[in-house]
Design an enzyme around this catalytic site. Structure first.
Site, PDB file in Angstrom:
ATOM      1  CD  GLU A 265      -2.822  -1.118  -0.100  1.00  0.00           C
ATOM      2  OE1 GLU A 265      -3.417  -0.089  -0.445  1.00  0.00           O
ATOM      3  OE2 GLU A 265      -2.875  -2.176  -0.752  1.00  0.00           O
ATOM      4  CD1 TRP A 268      -1.580   0.140  -3.870  1.00  0.00           C
ATOM      5  CD2 TRP A 268      -2.090   1.490  -5.592  1.00  0.00           C
ATOM      6  NE1 TRP A 268      -2.306  -0.582  -4.793  1.00  0.00           N
ATOM      7  CE2 TRP A 268      -2.627   0.215  -5.849  1.00  0.00           C
ATOM      8  CE3 TRP A 268      -2.279   2.504  -6.530  1.00  0.00           C
ATOM      9  CZ2 TRP A 268      -3.349  -0.066  -7.010  1.00  0.00           C
ATOM     10  CZ3 TRP A 268      -3.000   2.226  -7.681  1.00  0.00           C
ATOM     11  CH2 TRP A 268      -3.520   0.952  -7.910  1.00  0.00           C
ATOM     12  CD1 TRP A 296     -17.764  13.447 -18.118  1.00  0.00           C
ATOM     13  CD2 TRP A 296     -18.436  11.655 -16.958  1.00  0.00           C
ATOM     14  NE1 TRP A 296     -16.684  12.620 -17.943  1.00  0.00           N
ATOM     15  CE2 TRP A 296     -17.055  11.511 -17.238  1.00  0.00           C
ATOM     16  CE3 TRP A 296     -19.082  10.639 -16.227  1.00  0.00           C
ATOM     17  CZ2 TRP A 296     -16.319  10.404 -16.828  1.00  0.00           C
ATOM     18  CZ3 TRP A 296     -18.342   9.552 -15.811  1.00  0.00           C
ATOM     19  CH2 TRP A 296     -16.975   9.441 -16.114  1.00  0.00           C
ATOM     20  CG  ASN A 337      -8.644   1.924  -0.056  1.00  0.00           C
ATOM     21  OD1 ASN A 337      -8.556   2.883  -0.819  1.00  0.00           O
ATOM     22  ND2 ASN A 337      -8.416   0.688  -0.445  1.00  0.00           N
ATOM     23  CD1 TRP A 355     -12.992  11.016 -14.134  1.00  0.00           C
ATOM     24  CD2 TRP A 355     -11.685  11.915 -12.561  1.00  0.00           C
ATOM     25  NE1 TRP A 355     -11.843  11.459 -14.744  1.00  0.00           N
ATOM     26  CE2 TRP A 355     -11.015  12.009 -13.807  1.00  0.00           C
ATOM     27  CE3 TRP A 355     -11.043  12.413 -11.433  1.00  0.00           C
ATOM     28  CZ2 TRP A 355      -9.749  12.601 -13.955  1.00  0.00           C
ATOM     29  CZ3 TRP A 355      -9.788  12.991 -11.569  1.00  0.00           C
ATOM     30  CH2 TRP A 355      -9.152  13.083 -12.815  1.00  0.00           C
ATOM     31  CD1 TRP A 378     -10.867  10.921  -6.588  1.00  0.00           C
ATOM     32  CD2 TRP A 378     -12.806  10.256  -7.500  1.00  0.00           C
ATOM     33  NE1 TRP A 378     -11.871  11.108  -5.660  1.00  0.00           N
ATOM     34  CE2 TRP A 378     -13.059  10.719  -6.187  1.00  0.00           C
ATOM     35  CE3 TRP A 378     -13.872   9.787  -8.261  1.00  0.00           C
ATOM     36  CZ2 TRP A 378     -14.341  10.722  -5.635  1.00  0.00           C
ATOM     37  CZ3 TRP A 378     -15.160   9.797  -7.711  1.00  0.00           C
ATOM     38  CH2 TRP A 378     -15.377  10.256  -6.415  1.00  0.00           C
TER      39      TRP A 378
END
Ligand code: FAD
Length: 460
Positions: A265, A268, A296, A337, A355, A378
């Site tokens: 993690e 990341w 959208w 998360n 987003w 995102w």
């Protein structure tokens, strides 16, 4: 007495394992400075929750510096102008800083380096962004090979201790933190955050020591929002109160699956920064073509989309897991998360809202709001990023809630539903749905079909 050295602090508010402090301390008396900069061209203004957290973090750093008989100089304005002025006034020969990769910080570093002696150091990430590359020397776009390459080149890190700091003969003038207005007053919406967070390096390391006690269970427990199964290090890491290397070092000899997953993690976080080097706008612009305005529903021109966006922001969608997450975010400045993924997917796919509206809301409300990590996640959920196209993978909020056992979490953050039995909490039937809890703003199947239809139309 040698000339003073300035340490310019941004998201690196710590003394230990801080290479800018360590190097400056070797060369002369140290003047630590934080510039509240809402003026640098192109810079993103920090959101409300981050400003609240910053206040606590700076207070804590002031206390840490006082232990070294040092001070924190607070200035406000364009960072390049303020730092050049400070260097002139104090006779400082060099400004030391850790490198940052947000596009506006890279521009500011370049501008500053053209005017003063700027000494940039690495150390806010496991490895300096740009150094983990494919065999051909190109950046990795996909997470797993990036992670494997980083794991292959890292075992443990040497951690720098807090340096001894000498003070300048005269301290330059400083703003008072209280005058910066970082705390909300009217209304004071930060009560829930005060209960949840204690800023500062020592508080972060204490919290991490507690987490190490349960790290063996991290692989499974981190997925369950009802448990306290993850480290909650994200604001501490974002503001640099601890370094990722310090955390890695503390668990370097742990052989559990949990420790290995935790390290992944941390990777990341490095991965997100690495994407900013080749794609500086990655935090706010879709990487893939086609997801433009036509795709959208636009809250600015479509009143129904605006109503949906507000229901999502306020945690009133009628989907308990989404609402619990959005209310946790509002109350504490943080969201679990797994629930971030569910809530983000719901906005983008069920509500078919760009987003970037979600990214902006998170930016304003998260205490760990981070340009690279927020944008990368995102884009990952939305399928607009560098990974293979994930738009067609639509999360089902109700079954996710059941699968990850979110009952207690929902009871905590959606009090209207607290009395519901286990069988009803994830998806209350009409008979159990309380009057003060909203109906679903869109059916799961209906949202899913609309999203897939939009996708098919875009692909032609
Ligand atoms: P742990 O599970 O204990 O993980 C340890 C650390 O690893 C975290 O503190 C964080 O620094 C890093 N990390 C873990 N997961 C990720 C990830 N997916 N991406 C990047 N770093 C990660 N994280 C942020 O720090 N800032 C953000 O603005 C942010 N926005 C997000 C937006 C969305 C839509 C999603 C799905 C995720 C986002 N994340 C963000 C990632 C992740 O949700 C948080 O880092 C994590 O929930 C923080 O809790 P923790 O410290 O207990 O994490």
């Amino acid at each position: 007495m040698t000339e003073p050295q300035i340490v310019w602090l941004r998201r690196d508010l710590r003394l230990a394992d801080q290479h800018a402090f360590a190097c400056a301390a070797q060369h002369g008396p140290v003047i630590p400075v934080y510039v509240l900069d809402d003026e640098t061209p192109g810079a993103r203004r920090m959101g409300g929750a981050s400003r609240w957290y910053l206040h606590q973090a700076l207070e804590s750093l002031e206390r840490d510096l006082a232990r070294h008989h040092s001070q924190l100089v607070l200035l406000r304005g364009d960072c390049v102008e303020q730092l050049c002025r400070l260097a002139r006034e104090t006779g400082a020969t060099t400004i030391h800083a850790l490198r940052h990769y947000e596009p506006w910080w890279r521009d500011a570093e370049e501008r500053l380096a053209s005017k003063v002696d700027l000494c940039l150091h690495d150390g806010n990430y496991l490895l300096p962004p740009g150094t983990v590359t494919t065999g051909a020397g190109t950046p990795y776009k996909i997470f797993t090979p990036f992670k494997n390459a980083l794991f292959a080149s890292v075992d443990d890190f040497d951690i720098l201790p807090e340096p001894a700091l000498a003070s300048p003969d005269i301290w330059p003038a400083s703003d008072a933190l209280q005058d910066w207005g970082l705390l909300p007053t009217n209304p004071d919406w930060a009560g829930g955050m005060r209960d949840f967070w204690q800023a500062g390096s020592s508080a972060a390391l204490d919290r991490f020591d507690d987490f190490i006690e349960v790290i063996g269970d991290y692989r499974e427990d981190r997925e369950k929002p009802s448990l306290d199964g993850s480290s909650k290090m994200s604001p501490h890491l974002h503001f640099g109160e601890v370094s990722a290397r310090q955390l890695w070092h503390k668990i370097a000899r742990h052989r559990s699956d949990g420790a290995r997953f935790f390290k992944a993690e941390l990777v990341w976080r490095d991965y997100a920064q690495n994407l900013l080097l080749p794609f500086p706008g990655y935090g706010e612009e879709p990487y893939r073509a086609g997801y433009d305005d036509a795709f959208w529903r636009d809250p600015e021109s479509d009143p129904a989309a605006q109503v949906d966006l507000v229901a999502w922001q306020q945690g009133r969608t009628g989907y308990p897991i989404v609402d619990a997450g959005m209310r946790q975010l509002w109350r504490t400045g943080w969201m679990h998360n797994r629930v971030r993924m569910i809530a983000a997917s719901f906005l983008v796919k069920h509500l078919l809202i760009d987003w970037r509206h979600g990214e902006h809301w998170f930016w304003d409300t998260l205490v760990d709001a981070d340009y690279a990590s927020n944008g990368t996640n995102w884009q990952w959920v939305s399928g607009t990023g560098v990974d293979s196209n994930m738009f067609v993978r639509i999360m089902a909020p109700l079954s996710q809630s059941e699968k990850f056992d979110a009952g207690e979490y929902i009871r905590e953050y959606v009090p209207e539903l607290a009395g519901l039995p286990d069988g009803e909490i994830h998806d209350p039937s009409d008979m159990f749905r309380p009057d003060d809890y909203p109906d679903r703003i869109i059916g799961h199947r209906e949202g899913r079909e609309r999203a897939l239809e939009a996708y098919r139309a875009m692909k032609g």
